[in-house]
Design an enzyme around this catalytic site. Structure first.
Site, PDB file in Angstrom:
ATOM      1  N   ASP A  49      45.469  43.460  32.310  1.00  0.00           N
ATOM      2  CA  ASP A  49      46.252  42.125  32.753  1.00  0.00           C
ATOM      3  C   ASP A  49      47.173  42.798  33.221  1.00  0.00           C
ATOM      4  OD1 ASP A  49      44.401  40.582  32.453  1.00  0.00           O
ATOM      5  OD2 ASP A  49      45.064  39.545  30.334  1.00  0.00           O
ATOM      6  N   ARG A  81      40.399  43.302  41.920  1.00  0.00           N
ATOM      7  CA  ARG A  81      42.058  43.211  41.856  1.00  0.00           C
ATOM      8  C   ARG A  81      42.361  44.844  42.047  1.00  0.00           C
ATOM      9  NH1 ARG A  81      44.721  40.675  36.060  1.00  0.00           N
ATOM     10  NH2 ARG A  81      45.512  39.449  37.305  1.00  0.00           N
ATOM     11  N   GLN A  88      37.449  37.446  25.661  1.00  0.00           N
ATOM     12  CA  GLN A  88      37.445  35.858  26.276  1.00  0.00           C
ATOM     13  C   GLN A  88      35.648  36.080  25.917  1.00  0.00           C
ATOM     14  OE1 GLN A  88      37.641  35.981  30.001  1.00  0.00           O
ATOM     15  NE2 GLN A  88      40.034  35.711  30.007  1.00  0.00           N
ATOM     16  N   ARG A 144      44.588  30.326  22.405  1.00  0.00           N
ATOM     17  CA  ARG A 144      44.510  30.376  20.887  1.00  0.00           C
ATOM     18  C   ARG A 144      44.492  29.294  20.014  1.00  0.00           C
ATOM     19  NH1 ARG A 144      43.229  34.732  22.870  1.00  0.00           N
ATOM     20  NH2 ARG A 144      41.389  36.095  23.081  1.00  0.00           N
ATOM     21  N   SER A 153      35.167  42.840  25.450  1.00  0.00           N
ATOM     22  CA  SER A 153      35.424  41.462  26.630  1.00  0.00           C
ATOM     23  C   SER A 153      36.479  40.609  25.668  1.00  0.00           C
ATOM     24  CB  SER A 153      34.988  40.756  27.880  1.00  0.00           C
ATOM     25  OG  SER A 153      35.235  39.913  27.489  1.00  0.00           O
TER      26      SER A 153
HETATM   27  C1  S3P Z   1      42.395  37.281  27.509  1.00  0.00           C
HETATM   28  C2  S3P Z   1      41.433  38.068  27.845  1.00  0.00           C
HETATM   29  C3  S3P Z   1      41.046  39.444  29.084  1.00  0.00           C
HETATM   30  C4  S3P Z   1      42.665  39.131  29.757  1.00  0.00           C
HETATM   31  C5  S3P Z   1      42.858  37.683  30.292  1.00  0.00           C
HETATM   32  C6  S3P Z   1      42.647  37.709  28.997  1.00  0.00           C
HETATM   33  C7  S3P Z   1      41.958  36.677  26.158  1.00  0.00           C
HETATM   34  O1  S3P Z   1      40.173  38.824  29.902  1.00  0.00           O
HETATM   35  O2  S3P Z   1      42.068  39.471  30.492  1.00  0.00           O
HETATM   36  O3  S3P Z   1      43.613  37.705  30.951  1.00  0.00           O
HETATM   37  O4  S3P Z   1      43.090  35.759  26.138  1.00  0.00           O
HETATM   38  O5  S3P Z   1      41.225  36.425  25.283  1.00  0.00           O
HETATM   39  P1  S3P Z   1      38.987  39.279  29.256  1.00  0.00           P
HETATM   40  O6  S3P Z   1      38.091  39.075  27.703  1.00  0.00           O
HETATM   41  O7  S3P Z   1      37.388  39.391  29.724  1.00  0.00           O
HETATM   42  O8  S3P Z   1      38.638  41.587  29.438  1.00  0.00           O
END
Ligand code: S3P
Length: 444
Positions: free
Chosen positions: A322, A353, A174, A30, A172
């Site tokens: 994670d 996983r 992301q 970020r 999520s």
């Molecule tokens: C992350 C969000 C998670 C995580 C990934 C890093 C991030 O994924 O599993 O390792 O930095 O926003 P999701 O948002 O798809 O769950």
């Protein structure tokens, strides 16, 4: 090219010591991207230099962003929200889903035509969770079968995206971050609703940079279009709690161990693993609590104690999304049967996983049951042996650590993938007293 690495870990004397970890991976991604979207020069200390963050930096270079790294200090010359230059070639995001998903939002906001692509593994991960809502916002984005490569067509620089009210089908960070970035260039206020508490680093960091982002109700985020340029960042990132989790479980597995990890990020959306390890019986204390740019930080001290089985479900799953590979190892050495439920999302990570972890643990002798949304592990059944990392950094490190407490050593083949997120893993567990043998094969 990276050489193949096999790691063998064998039973250890008690682990001990105090360590400082590299910066948090989510925050490093970020910080690099948001610094590029700011106006002015940002300085980010304790930036994580690893495979996945290199992917982010290389893409920024291809989009005309200048940056410089010295040790772990990253400086970025921001270009503003609409300052990216259209790249000449497809943007390679490597294995990093955070890179491709967050960049899709940022490039949508800037209206930059491009193709976002990645490794064979990344091409298998679901992208319709970002492309569907981005299209609803008016982003001209296409993808074959809902997966990478993603193609963004040109959009007039002064044409805003459509603000929307949208409920994410999965919790999520992301996806949320991708949509927050796009919403900065929308024609009104965008509201996002999440089914659970995914990590909120994007909201905290962009707010600290001057964006108007509010979380009024739990899991509801309101994003106003950017009224003035984002201010550059000047900060030192905290250590990564997801990397700390490997060392904490390592110490929890070996009776008599006691370790302290300094300056770790303790954002409550990430600390599920601390709650679960405490519930299992590990003695965990937080000291020296402080704040870095709106993120809670502190030192974690763990003293080993016999572990008992636990059940993980509901919102805790998102708060340790994670950490399931390393949690599974803790469960293998706990007294009783540990259960994971409500965790089907684990099937869409670097590997599936649930099925891959269960398959590899079986090779090490573990008695377990696999379900669609989780698994049950019977503690005290892991004997040791040889297993495979399957291109998943967290699987590689977790499986290796099983060797610390198993009757026979554990060898993980193709463990070089750990460089994606934690290149210092081997030196750091050695510094705590673990016995690790590395076998490098230059021909594989
Ligand atoms: C992350 C969000 C998670 C995580 C990934 C890093 C991030 O994924 O599993 O390792 O930095 O926003 P999701 O948002 O798809 O769950």
């Amino acid at each position: 090219m990276q050489h193949a690495l096999d790691l063998t870990v064998s039973a250890a004397a008690p682990l001990g010591g105090e360590i400082i970890l590299p910066g948090d991976k989510s925050l490093s991604h970020r910080a690099a991207l948001f610094a590029a979207l700011a106006e002015g020069t940002s300085t980010i200390d304790r930036f994580l230099v690893s495979g996945v963050t290199r992917a982010m930096l290389n893409v920024l270079t291809a989009c005309g962003v200048e940056w410089h790294i010295e040790g772990s200090r990253l400086s970025v010359c921001g270009k503003g929200l609409r300052g990216f230059t259209p790249p000449k070639e497809a943007l390679g995001c490597g294995n990093s889903a955070t890179t491709i998903r967050m960049l899709a939002g940022a490039l949508a906001a800037s209206g930059t035509p491009c193709v976002l692509d990645g490794s064979t593994g990344l091409r298998k991960r679901p992208m319709n969770r970002i492309t569907d809502p981005l299209r609803d916002m008016g982003v001209p984005i296409s993808s074959p079968n809902g997966c990478a490569p993603l193609t963004l067509a040109a959009r007039a620089a002064d044409a805003p995206l459509r603000a929307m009210d949208y409920t994410l089908p999965v919790a999520s960070a992301q996806v949320k971050s991708c949509l927050i970035l796009a919403a900065l260039a929308a024609d009104g206020v965008t509201t996002l609703h999440e089914p659970g508490p995914s990590r909120d680093h994007t909201e905290r960091m962009l707010s600290a940079m001057g964006a108007d982002i509010r979380t009024n109700k739990p899991h509801t985020i309101r994003i106003a279009p950017l009224a003035r340029p984002l201010a550059p960042l000047k900060l030192e990132l905290p250590g990564d709690i997801s990397s700390a989790a490997f060392l904490l479980v390592a110490a929890a597995l070996v009776p008599g161990s006691s370790i302290r990890i300094r300056d770790v990020g303790l954002n409550p959306t990430r600390t599920g693993i601390l709650d679960v390890l405490s519930q299992m019986g590990a003695d965990i204390r937080i000291e020296n609590r402080h704040d870095i740019l709106g993120e809670p930080v502190g030192d974690i001290r763990l003293t080993a104690a016999p572990l008992k089985a636990v059940c993980v479900s509901g919102e805790t799953v998102v708060r340790m999304i994670d950490e399931f590979p390393i949690f599974a190892i803790a469960a293998c050495f706990a007294h009783g049967a540990s259960e994971v439920r409500d965790a089907e999302e684990l099937r869409y990570k670097e590997t599936d996983r649930i099925s891959v972890m269960c398959g590899e643990l079986k090779k090490l002798g573990v008695r377990l049951e696999e379900r669609r949304d989780g698994f049950t592990i019977y503690g005290g059944t892991l004997t040791g042996g040889e297993c495979e990392a399957h291109g998943d950094h967290r699987l590689a490190m977790s499986l290796a650590l099983a060797g610390l407490a198993s009757p026979d050593p554990v060898t993980v083949r193709h463990a070089e993938i750990l460089n994606e997120s934690f290149p210092d893993f081997v030196p750091l567990i050695r510094a705590l007293g673990a016995t690790v043998r590395e076998s490098v094969d230059t021909k594989r």
